[in-house]
Design an enzyme around this catalytic site. Structure first.
Site, PDB file in Angstrom:
ATOM      1  N   ARG A   1     -73.118 -10.870  41.939  1.00 32.65           N
ATOM      2  CA  ARG A   1     -72.019 -11.788  41.511  1.00 32.65           C
ATOM      3  C   ARG A   1     -71.730 -12.599  42.936  1.00 32.65           C
ATOM      4  O   ARG A   1     -71.995 -12.386  43.943  1.00 32.65           O
ATOM      5  CB  ARG A   1     -70.578 -11.155  41.380  1.00 32.65           C
ATOM      6  CG  ARG A   1     -70.569 -10.373  40.018  1.00 32.65           C
ATOM      7  CD  ARG A   1     -70.693 -11.045  38.873  1.00 32.65           C
ATOM      8  NE  ARG A   1     -70.627 -10.499  37.443  1.00 32.65           N
ATOM      9  CZ  ARG A   1     -71.492  -9.509  36.989  1.00 32.65           C
ATOM     10  NH1 ARG A   1     -72.921  -9.452  37.665  1.00 32.65           N
ATOM     11  NH2 ARG A   1     -71.544  -8.736  36.081  1.00 32.65           N
TER      12      ARG A   1
ATOM     13  N   SER B   1     -74.330  -7.471  32.982  1.00 32.18           N
ATOM     14  CA  SER B   1     -75.018  -8.911  33.094  1.00 32.18           C
ATOM     15  C   SER B   1     -75.290  -9.121  34.681  1.00 32.18           C
ATOM     16  O   SER B   1     -74.274  -9.228  35.323  1.00 32.18           O
ATOM     17  CB  SER B   1     -73.792  -9.657  32.562  1.00 32.18           C
ATOM     18  OG  SER B   1     -73.789 -10.945  33.151  1.00 32.18           O
ATOM     19  N   ASP B   2     -76.550  -8.980  34.867  1.00 31.31           N
ATOM     20  CA  ASP B   2     -76.827  -9.289  36.168  1.00 31.31           C
ATOM     21  C   ASP B   2     -76.917 -10.735  36.343  1.00 31.31           C
ATOM     22  O   ASP B   2     -77.159 -11.638  35.469  1.00 31.31           O
ATOM     23  CB  ASP B   2     -78.167  -8.678  36.626  1.00 31.31           C
ATOM     24  CG  ASP B   2     -78.568  -8.690  37.975  1.00 31.31           C
ATOM     25  OD1 ASP B   2     -77.695  -8.915  39.010  1.00 31.31           O
ATOM     26  OD2 ASP B   2     -79.752  -8.375  38.395  1.00 31.31           O
TER      27      ASP B   2
ATOM     28  N   VAL C   1     -63.635  -6.550  38.498  1.00 27.13           N
ATOM     29  CA  VAL C   1     -64.071  -5.775  39.484  1.00 27.13           C
ATOM     30  C   VAL C   1     -63.324  -5.669  40.827  1.00 27.13           C
ATOM     31  O   VAL C   1     -62.935  -4.622  41.411  1.00 27.13           O
ATOM     32  CB  VAL C   1     -65.472  -5.774  40.025  1.00 27.13           C
ATOM     33  CG1 VAL C   1     -65.902  -6.878  40.454  1.00 27.13           C
ATOM     34  CG2 VAL C   1     -66.059  -4.546  40.783  1.00 27.13           C
TER      35      VAL C   1
ATOM     36  N   ARG D   1     -71.125  -6.826  24.139  1.00 24.94           N
ATOM     37  CA  ARG D   1     -70.850  -7.623  25.492  1.00 24.94           C
ATOM     38  C   ARG D   1     -70.967  -9.222  25.294  1.00 24.94           C
ATOM     39  O   ARG D   1     -70.416 -10.048  25.425  1.00 24.94           O
ATOM     40  CB  ARG D   1     -71.471  -7.206  26.565  1.00 24.94           C
ATOM     41  CG  ARG D   1     -70.863  -7.575  28.052  1.00 24.94           C
ATOM     42  CD  ARG D   1     -71.947  -8.434  28.780  1.00 24.94           C
ATOM     43  NE  ARG D   1     -71.297  -9.179  29.823  1.00 24.94           N
ATOM     44  CZ  ARG D   1     -70.621  -8.809  30.947  1.00 24.94           C
ATOM     45  NH1 ARG D   1     -70.857  -7.535  31.156  1.00 24.94           N
ATOM     46  NH2 ARG D   1     -69.994  -9.495  31.686  1.00 24.94           N
TER      47      ARG D   1
ATOM     48  N   ALA E   1     -60.021  -6.315  40.977  1.00 21.93           N
ATOM     49  CA  ALA E   1     -58.645  -5.344  40.802  1.00 21.93           C
ATOM     50  C   ALA E   1     -58.841  -4.094  40.659  1.00 21.93           C
ATOM     51  O   ALA E   1     -58.131  -3.201  41.297  1.00 21.93           O
ATOM     52  CB  ALA E   1     -58.071  -6.091  39.459  1.00 21.93           C
TER      53      ALA E   1
ATOM     54  N   PHE F   1     -61.178  -2.135  42.431  1.00 29.02           N
ATOM     55  CA  PHE F   1     -61.638  -1.869  43.597  1.00 29.02           C
ATOM     56  C   PHE F   1     -60.371  -1.629  44.394  1.00 29.02           C
ATOM     57  O   PHE F   1     -60.062  -0.893  45.373  1.00 29.02           O
ATOM     58  CB  PHE F   1     -62.679  -2.609  44.358  1.00 29.02           C
ATOM     59  CG  PHE F   1     -64.245  -2.534  43.789  1.00 29.02           C
ATOM     60  CD1 PHE F   1     -64.196  -1.097  42.833  1.00 29.02           C
ATOM     61  CD2 PHE F   1     -65.258  -3.088  44.316  1.00 29.02           C
ATOM     62  CE1 PHE F   1     -65.592  -1.041  42.380  1.00 29.02           C
ATOM     63  CE2 PHE F   1     -66.376  -2.835  43.668  1.00 29.02           C
ATOM     64  CZ  PHE F   1     -66.648  -1.786  42.903  1.00 29.02           C
TER      65      PHE F   1
ATOM     66  N   TYR G   1     -69.042 -12.629  23.755  1.00 29.38           N
ATOM     67  CA  TYR G   1     -68.306 -13.688  24.481  1.00 29.38           C
ATOM     68  C   TYR G   1     -69.274 -14.903  25.170  1.00 29.38           C
ATOM     69  O   TYR G   1     -68.859 -15.967  24.938  1.00 29.38           O
ATOM     70  CB  TYR G   1     -67.767 -12.793  25.897  1.00 29.38           C
ATOM     71  CG  TYR G   1     -67.111 -13.750  26.941  1.00 29.38           C
ATOM     72  CD1 TYR G   1     -65.755 -14.196  26.964  1.00 29.38           C
ATOM     73  CD2 TYR G   1     -68.039 -13.870  28.335  1.00 29.38           C
ATOM     74  CE1 TYR G   1     -65.258 -15.072  27.996  1.00 29.38           C
ATOM     75  CE2 TYR G   1     -67.259 -14.728  29.317  1.00 29.38           C
ATOM     76  CZ  TYR G   1     -66.199 -15.163  29.078  1.00 29.38           C
ATOM     77  OH  TYR G   1     -65.546 -16.103  30.158  1.00 29.38           O
TER      78      TYR G   1
ATOM     79  N   LYS H   1     -68.780 -18.974  24.016  1.00 26.62           N
ATOM     80  CA  LYS H   1     -68.631 -20.011  24.849  1.00 26.62           C
ATOM     81  C   LYS H   1     -69.880 -20.764  24.826  1.00 26.62           C
ATOM     82  O   LYS H   1     -69.751 -21.931  25.006  1.00 26.62           O
ATOM     83  CB  LYS H   1     -68.311 -19.321  26.328  1.00 26.62           C
ATOM     84  CG  LYS H   1     -67.272 -18.546  26.756  1.00 26.62           C
ATOM     85  CD  LYS H   1     -66.197 -19.503  26.998  1.00 26.62           C
ATOM     86  CE  LYS H   1     -65.164 -18.911  27.730  1.00 26.62           C
ATOM     87  NZ  LYS H   1     -64.060 -19.909  28.235  1.00 26.62           N
TER      88      LYS H   1
HETATM   89  C1  UGA Z   1     -66.158 -11.756  33.913  1.00 26.92           C
HETATM   90  C2  UGA Z   1     -66.353 -12.617  32.790  1.00 26.92           C
HETATM   91  O1  UGA Z   1     -67.201 -12.144  31.536  1.00 26.92           O
HETATM   92  C3  UGA Z   1     -67.021 -13.783  33.131  1.00 26.92           C
HETATM   93  O2  UGA Z   1     -66.938 -14.957  32.159  1.00 26.92           O
HETATM   94  C4  UGA Z   1     -66.022 -14.578  34.294  1.00 26.92           C
HETATM   95  O3  UGA Z   1     -66.772 -15.691  34.541  1.00 26.92           O
HETATM   96  C5  UGA Z   1     -66.206 -13.443  35.436  1.00 26.92           C
HETATM   97  O4  UGA Z   1     -65.655 -12.307  34.919  1.00 26.92           O
HETATM   98  C6  UGA Z   1     -65.072 -14.191  36.589  1.00 26.92           C
HETATM   99  O5  UGA Z   1     -64.361 -13.378  36.911  1.00 26.92           O
HETATM  100  O6  UGA Z   1     -65.551 -15.273  36.796  1.00 26.92           O
HETATM  101  P1  UGA Z   1     -68.116 -10.377  35.309  1.00 26.92           P
HETATM  102  O7  UGA Z   1     -68.761 -10.599  36.463  1.00 26.92           O
HETATM  103  O8  UGA Z   1     -68.900  -9.067  34.487  1.00 26.92           O
HETATM  104  O9  UGA Z   1     -67.681 -11.180  34.189  1.00 26.92           O
HETATM  105  O10 UGA Z   1     -66.602  -9.394  35.416  1.00 26.92           O
HETATM  106  P2  UGA Z   1     -66.255  -7.894  36.219  1.00 26.92           P
HETATM  107  O11 UGA Z   1     -65.514  -7.133  35.334  1.00 26.92           O
HETATM  108  O12 UGA Z   1     -65.597  -8.232  37.558  1.00 26.92           O
HETATM  109  O13 UGA Z   1     -67.580  -7.422  36.594  1.00 26.92           O
HETATM  110  C7  UGA Z   1     -68.586  -7.384  37.730  1.00 26.92           C
HETATM  111  C8  UGA Z   1     -69.365  -6.550  37.819  1.00 26.92           C
HETATM  112  O14 UGA Z   1     -68.708  -5.281  38.298  1.00 26.92           O
HETATM  113  C9  UGA Z   1     -70.072  -5.952  36.796  1.00 26.92           C
HETATM  114  O15 UGA Z   1     -71.343  -5.502  37.013  1.00 26.92           O
HETATM  115  C10 UGA Z   1     -69.425  -4.587  36.229  1.00 26.92           C
HETATM  116  O16 UGA Z   1     -70.198  -3.577  35.559  1.00 26.92           O
HETATM  117  C11 UGA Z   1     -69.067  -4.190  37.503  1.00 26.92           C
HETATM  118  N1  UGA Z   1     -67.791  -3.060  37.846  1.00 26.92           N
HETATM  119  C12 UGA Z   1     -66.796  -3.413  37.333  1.00 26.92           C
HETATM  120  C13 UGA Z   1     -67.917  -2.029  38.693  1.00 26.92           C
HETATM  121  O17 UGA Z   1     -69.063  -1.690  39.214  1.00 26.92           O
HETATM  122  N2  UGA Z   1     -66.883  -1.339  38.765  1.00 26.92           N
HETATM  123  C14 UGA Z   1     -65.626  -1.407  38.325  1.00 26.92           C
HETATM  124  O18 UGA Z   1     -64.837  -0.855  38.526  1.00 26.92           O
HETATM  125  C15 UGA Z   1     -65.385  -2.612  37.418  1.00 26.92           C
END
Ligand code: UGA
Length: 343
Positions: free
Chosen positions: A217, A293-294, A193, A141, A195, A197, A144, A148
């Site tokens: 987040r 990534s918390d 996430v 993971r 999209a 949800f 990325y 960056k």
């Molecule tokens: C991603 C990118 O890695 C970042 O660079 C970017 O800044 C960020 O998106 C963004 O949208 O700005 P992340 O926040 O981890 O990072 O992306 P998501 O896939 O939206 O995940 C957010 C959290 O939701 C994670 O903890 C993931 O495990 C969780 N998640 C995701 C769920 O619990 N359920 C889902 O169906 C999808």
């Protein structure tokens, strides 16, 4: 001034294009291999080129521009474990080519990086000078964030040598219309996430909570992000600096987001969401090499000291974006990785 938007066809790029067209102050050339999100976005001073970032014509675009805005990236965590080499090649190597072009032709660059460079929380809020703490190599993971981060280090080094004028923006979970694509029920991996949800709400579920949904987040309305960009573009104090762009007031756990989106769905449709919430491990959802990534909220004092402040709360932001998705929704029948939510 002439602005080159590299990656204009992405979510952030298409909103920046719209913003700059509305402002009407500059000539803008948008470059992307995928122009779907730019459909209907037009203006007398806006030109679009369908080009891969590796195409030699991109150098002409850089040469003819005053400012290069680099948004080219893979930004979906599922890709970091599925296609880590592609993530490195695009997010570091191809972007490095852009940095080198800007150095060679003495062009200012606004580089979109990520809040993910901070990695694991090392303080109660991420400020631009916080430590950057990544997980082990076996957790792919982090390729990325590492790509960056290295790009930021190269940019910084050129800036410190007087060879490059830059601003680095670290986005914290921007959301808005034209965000990620919808997916059929039970899809794992894929989009981010919001999209996922939204797909669950539209199709009847389930909503997956990865690792219990305890991670936080800070979601940021794309218009607040556009305003941050405008300030960075105009303010002399933004030269050769790195800025967090995020909304600390919109910090929420992923579990909390699931709950809030269910509430907003009910408000918007009058229907009870009726989708099951299922806990799942990160590896089951994304595959081997995923590590969650918390995040702690962004410290945005550096950018607010220049005059920016995020205006839009989370509930209102979700209402607006979810209403748009609801208006565009057609039942997701496509198998596999789903269909795009919006053009
Ligand atoms: C991603 C990118 O890695 C970042 O660079 C970017 O800044 C960020 O998106 C963004 O949208 O700005 P992340 O926040 O981890 O990072 O992306 P998501 O896939 O939206 O995940 C957010 C959290 O939701 C994670 O903890 C993931 O495990 C969780 N998640 C995701 C769920 O619990 N359920 C889902 O169906 C999808």
């Amino acid at each position: 001034m002439r602005i080159a938007l590299l990656g204009a066809g992405g979510f952030i790029g298409s909103h920046l294009a719209e913003h700059l067209i509305r402002q009407g102050e500059h000539d803008v050339v948008g470059v992307d291999i995928d122009l779907e999100k730019l459909e209907g976005i037009t203006g007398p001073r806006f030109e679009v080129l369908k080009l891969d970032i590796a195409d030699p014509i991109v150098e002409d675009v850089v040469v003819s521009s005053d400012v290069v805005v680099d948004l080219v990236a893979h930004a979906n965590p599922s890709l970091y474990v599925e296609k880590p080499i592609e993530v490195f090649e695009l997010n570091f190597l191809r972007n490095l080519d852009m940095i080198n072009l800007c150095v060679r032709h003495r062009k200012r660059i606004v580089q979109y990086s990520t809040c993910e460079v901070y990695g694991r929380p090392s303080a109660s809020a991420f400020s631009e000078d916080s430590d950057l703490v990544l997980g082990p190599i076996s957790k792919q993971r982090w390729i990325y964030a590492c790509s960056k981060q290295l790009l930021e280090r190269v940019i910084y080094a050129h800036g410190a040598n007087g060879a490059l004028e830059y601003t680095v923006i670290r986005p914290f979970n921007f959301i808005g219309t034209r965000f990620d694509y919808l997916v059929p029920p039970h899809t794992r991996g894929g989009p981010r996430v919001f999209a996922h949800f939204m797909s669950a709400l539209l199709s009847g579920g389930p909503m997956y909570l990865v690792n219990g949904g305890l991670q936080h987040r800070s979601f940021t309305h794309i218009e607040d992000a556009n305003a941050a960009f405008q300030l960075v573009l105009d303010h002399p104090g933004a030269r050769n600096e790195i800025f967090n762009v995020g909304n600390p007031a919109n910090d929420i756990s992923v579990r909390g987001l699931a709950q809030l989106m269910q509430e907003v769905y009910e408000e918007l449709t009058g229907k009870s969401p009726g989708c099951e919430v299922i806990e799942i491990s990160g590896e089951e959802f994304y595959g081997e090499g995923y590590e969650d990534s918390d995040r702690v909220p962004p410290d945005v004092a550096k950018l607010t000291s220049l005059g920016w402040s995020p205006q839009r709360g989370l509930r209102d932001t979700l209402r607006e974006v979810m209403a748009e998705y609801l208006a565009l929704h057609r039942p997701a029948t496509t198998a596999g990785r789903g269909v795009r939510a919006a053009s």
